[in-house]
Design a protein around this motif. Structure first.
Motif, PDB file in Angstrom:
ATOM      1  N   PHE A  16      19.616 -31.130   4.888  1.00 12.86           N
ATOM      2  CA  PHE A  16      19.384 -30.122   3.862  1.00 12.86           C
ATOM      3  C   PHE A  16      20.712 -29.645   3.273  1.00 12.86           C
ATOM      4  O   PHE A  16      21.688 -29.441   3.996  1.00 12.86           O
ATOM      5  CB  PHE A  16      18.648 -28.911   4.453  1.00 12.86           C
ATOM      6  CG  PHE A  16      17.210 -29.167   4.812  1.00 12.86           C
ATOM      7  CD1 PHE A  16      16.202 -28.904   3.898  1.00 12.86           C
ATOM      8  CD2 PHE A  16      16.877 -29.668   6.054  1.00 12.86           C
ATOM      9  CE1 PHE A  16      14.871 -29.135   4.227  1.00 12.86           C
ATOM     10  CE2 PHE A  16      15.550 -29.900   6.400  1.00 12.86           C
ATOM     11  CZ  PHE A  16      14.539 -29.630   5.487  1.00 12.86           C
ATOM     12  N   ASP A  47      15.688 -25.988  -0.681  1.00 13.22           N
ATOM     13  CA  ASP A  47      15.347 -26.971   0.358  1.00 13.22           C
ATOM     14  C   ASP A  47      15.571 -28.412  -0.070  1.00 13.22           C
ATOM     15  O   ASP A  47      14.912 -29.326   0.425  1.00 13.22           O
ATOM     16  CB  ASP A  47      13.902 -26.780   0.857  1.00 13.22           C
ATOM     17  CG  ASP A  47      13.654 -25.363   1.357  1.00 13.22           C
ATOM     18  OD1 ASP A  47      14.494 -24.862   2.125  1.00 13.22           O
ATOM     19  OD2 ASP A  47      12.648 -24.756   0.953  1.00 13.22           O
ATOM     20  N   TRP A  97      16.004 -20.476   0.376  1.00  6.51           N
ATOM     21  CA  TRP A  97      15.786 -21.635   1.225  1.00  6.51           C
ATOM     22  C   TRP A  97      15.085 -21.224   2.521  1.00  6.51           C
ATOM     23  O   TRP A  97      15.320 -20.138   3.057  1.00  6.51           O
ATOM     24  CB  TRP A  97      17.111 -22.330   1.543  1.00  6.51           C
ATOM     25  CG  TRP A  97      17.768 -22.957   0.351  1.00  6.51           C
ATOM     26  CD1 TRP A  97      18.048 -22.373  -0.847  1.00  6.51           C
ATOM     27  CD2 TRP A  97      18.221 -24.310   0.237  1.00  6.51           C
ATOM     28  NE1 TRP A  97      18.646 -23.267  -1.706  1.00  6.51           N
ATOM     29  CE2 TRP A  97      18.768 -24.470  -1.068  1.00  6.51           C
ATOM     30  CE3 TRP A  97      18.231 -25.399   1.109  1.00  6.51           C
ATOM     31  CZ2 TRP A  97      19.303 -25.664  -1.513  1.00  6.51           C
ATOM     32  CZ3 TRP A  97      18.769 -26.596   0.663  1.00  6.51           C
ATOM     33  CH2 TRP A  97      19.299 -26.732  -0.629  1.00  6.51           C
ATOM     34  N   GLN A  98      14.231 -22.110   3.030  1.00 10.25           N
ATOM     35  CA  GLN A  98      13.533 -21.840   4.279  1.00 10.25           C
ATOM     36  C   GLN A  98      14.515 -21.770   5.444  1.00 10.25           C
ATOM     37  O   GLN A  98      15.602 -22.341   5.398  1.00 10.25           O
ATOM     38  CB  GLN A  98      12.487 -22.920   4.546  1.00 10.25           C
ATOM     39  CG  GLN A  98      11.349 -22.948   3.532  1.00 10.25           C
ATOM     40  CD  GLN A  98      10.298 -23.990   3.849  1.00 10.25           C
ATOM     41  OE1 GLN A  98      10.258 -24.544   4.944  1.00 10.25           O
ATOM     42  NE2 GLN A  98       9.425 -24.256   2.888  1.00 10.25           N
ATOM     43  N   GLY A 112      12.972 -32.022  -3.061  1.00  9.18           N
ATOM     44  CA  GLY A 112      13.392 -30.672  -3.411  1.00  9.18           C
ATOM     45  C   GLY A 112      14.539 -30.628  -4.404  1.00  9.18           C
ATOM     46  O   GLY A 112      15.198 -29.599  -4.551  1.00  9.18           O
ATOM     47  N   HIS A 139      16.866 -32.001   0.111  1.00  4.46           N
ATOM     48  CA  HIS A 139      17.224 -32.723   1.332  1.00  4.46           C
ATOM     49  C   HIS A 139      17.170 -34.229   1.131  1.00  4.46           C
ATOM     50  O   HIS A 139      16.465 -34.735   0.253  1.00  4.46           O
ATOM     51  CB  HIS A 139      16.283 -32.345   2.473  1.00  4.46           C
ATOM     52  CG  HIS A 139      14.841 -32.704   2.216  1.00  4.46           C
ATOM     53  ND1 HIS A 139      13.991 -31.891   1.498  1.00  4.46           N
ATOM     54  CD2 HIS A 139      14.100 -33.796   2.570  1.00  4.46           C
ATOM     55  CE1 HIS A 139      12.792 -32.452   1.421  1.00  4.46           C
ATOM     56  NE2 HIS A 139      12.834 -33.612   2.060  1.00  4.46           N
ATOM     57  N   ARG A 148      18.512 -21.055   5.367  1.00  2.00           N
ATOM     58  CA  ARG A 148      19.590 -22.036   5.177  1.00  2.00           C
ATOM     59  C   ARG A 148      20.524 -21.634   4.037  1.00  2.00           C
ATOM     60  O   ARG A 148      20.098 -21.100   3.018  1.00  2.00           O
ATOM     61  CB  ARG A 148      19.011 -23.427   4.890  1.00  2.00           C
ATOM     62  CG  ARG A 148      18.305 -24.059   6.084  1.00  2.00           C
ATOM     63  CD  ARG A 148      17.919 -25.506   5.798  1.00  2.00           C
ATOM     64  NE  ARG A 148      17.337 -26.127   6.978  1.00  2.00           N
ATOM     65  CZ  ARG A 148      16.014 -26.194   7.223  1.00  2.00           C
ATOM     66  NH1 ARG A 148      15.167 -25.695   6.327  1.00  2.00           N
ATOM     67  NH2 ARG A 148      15.571 -26.755   8.316  1.00  2.00           N
TER      68      ARG A 148
END
Length: 464
Positions: A126, A438, A109-110, A433, A440, A113
């Motif tokens: 998220f 990600d 995850w970006q 996503g 959300h 997270r």
């Protein structure tokens, strides 16, 4: 007793405030924190914790009676049943959700997270399950609560089913429904899953495409043999399998097995799809307008037709290829199909097709994981009209009405096993996503969704 108009406005306003004021985020954070990954074999305790500690207490506080139904196919995938009966003479609505999720994919995850820790950023929440499906059924339960608090009653009966195995193909759910047919009996299913056609467009879908997964296997011999010594003498299974797969569609993806298509799109479905516009997103891949069935574009291809996909293809050892003719090749395949395709004929038709093209050596192996059949409620159904009118009254927008979702759901359990029409009101968006890192939910969609569902539940009580 409050005036009907005042009660509707109060219910809708309370539902909006539920999201704006932070209560939705707080509830969803607790639910996302339960790592209820149904593909994980040791997930049973997490599934029971989700149902008994997160969902049941909220429902019981609203006057529901709850119980856990054991799953005969998988003990670790129980089902929660809840009901609130105001009067046996009133209509009964069944609603549904699933509390299981796919793998969290932690580390992918970006912003670093944690998939099981809710994180808010830029109007997005998220976390794994925020849209699929914890966030969606959390909104619906809250909307029921808002109507109850505004009116002191619903004006209809409610039954609720939360399963914990949808992401694994809902194993055992049909048996649970058959065993407890009287328990789940209702006039209609109204539930939420999947995405809207566009962020700003409230959407209704009335069924789902079916999904059939299978493996095609070219198993020529045990082991591999040196390609310098045996090349040209031994059948290469990768080549055999590649040519077999090439007979299933043409080079542009048009399905050659016409039993795998509905033949034509029914007029009422085509009319409904003609009003649909799929919202592009900057993150979307570039689509090919010439791919698939000739003459069909956009919504017709996704919601009105069928598509065949090769999900994986292995031959030899791709991670460490050697100079040898491999003994086996294997392809994992999937057909997404609509109403009009006979489920029982999908694999027999493929066997006949391969045999006719000289590929008697290619084996067909059905996937062990369960899949869903295609379903579709008539767009002119009275419940569809009620929900459509309610959404328009709440939002001032005409909702997009899809005959069926492009993906798959256990909708046949409600349509075929329990015998009721189905109306789905999704609270997600196409770029959410889902099933990926990600995942959300948009807070703007959550706010409107809560208002929509409060309006629907109010209107059912007053107009059904």
């Amino acid at each position: 007793m409050p005036d009907e108009t005042d009660a509707r406005e109060t219910s809708v306003a309370a539902a909006r405030n539920y999201v704006i004021g932070g209560a939705f985020k707080a509830e969803l954070a607790r639910r996302v924190a339960v790592p209820s990954e149904s593909p994980r074999e040791d997930s049973g305790p997490d599934h029971r914790r989700y149902l008994t500690q997160e969902i049941a207490p909220d429902l019981e506080a609203m006057g529901f009676k709850t119980r856990i139904l054991e799953n005969p196919a998988a003990e670790r995938l129980p089902v929660l049943f809840a009901e609130r009966i105001e009067d046996d003479k009133l209509p009964t609505v069944l609603t549904y959700g699933h509390g299981d999720v796919l793998w969290g994919m932690g580390g992918d995850w970006q912003e670093g997270r944690d998939p099981f820790k809710l994180d808010e950023a830029d109007g997005r929440l998220f976390g794994r399950g925020t849209v699929d499906n914890k966030g969606q059924h959390t909104i619906n339960i809250a909307a029921l609560r808002c109507v109850l608090e505004a009116k002191g009653r619903l004006g209809f009966n409610v039954k609720l089913m939360i399963e914990m195995g949808e992401e694994s193909g809902s194993p055992g759910l049909k048996e649970v429904a058959e065993t407890h047919r009287d328990l789940f009996s209702a006039d209609v299913l109204i539930a939420s899953d999947g995405p809207r056609t566009a962020v700003e467009t409230p959407t209704i879908f009335l069924g789902a495409r079916g999904g059939m997964g299978f493996h095609l296997i070219a198993d020529e011999r045990p082991g591999a043999y040196h390609s310098g010594n045996w090349g040209g003498l031994l059948v290469n299974p990768g080549i055999r399998l590649a040519h077999a797969l090439a007979t299933i569609t043409d080079a542009k993806g048009r399905i050659a097995l016409r039993e795998w298509t509905p033949g034509e799109i029914p007029e009422n479905v085509r009319n409904a799809l003609s009003t649909i516009s799929l919202e592009p997103d900057p993150s979307d891949p570039v689509s090919d307008p010439e791919w698939g069935e000739p003459g069909l574009v956009g919504p017709d291809q996704v919601f009105g037709w069928c598509n065949f996909e090769i999900l994986a293809f292995t031959c030899g050892r791709p991670e460490a290829p050697v100079n040898a003719v491999p003994g086996c090749a294997r392809a994992t395949c999937q057909l997404r199909y609509v109403v009009g395709v006979e489920t029982a004929r999908i694999l027999p038709a493929l066997r006949e097709h391969l045999d006719a093209h000289g590929f008697q050596d290619i084996k067909i192996e059905p996937m062990k994981r369960g899949f869903f059949t295609a379903t579709r409620t008539d767009p002119n159904n009275e419940w569809v009209r009620l929900v459509t009118a309610s959404i328009q009254e709440t939002t001032g927008k005409a909702p997009a009405v899809l005959p069926n979702l492009g993906g798959s759901l256990p909708n046949e359990i409600f349509v075929e096993t329990l015998g009721m029409p189905t109306v789905w009101v999704p609270h997600s968006h196409r770029a959410c996503g889902q099933h990926a890192p990600d995942e959300h939910m948009l807070l703007s969609v959550a706010e409107e969704a809560a208002a929509i569902m409060a309006g629907i539940f109010h209107d059912i009580g007053e107009r059904a």
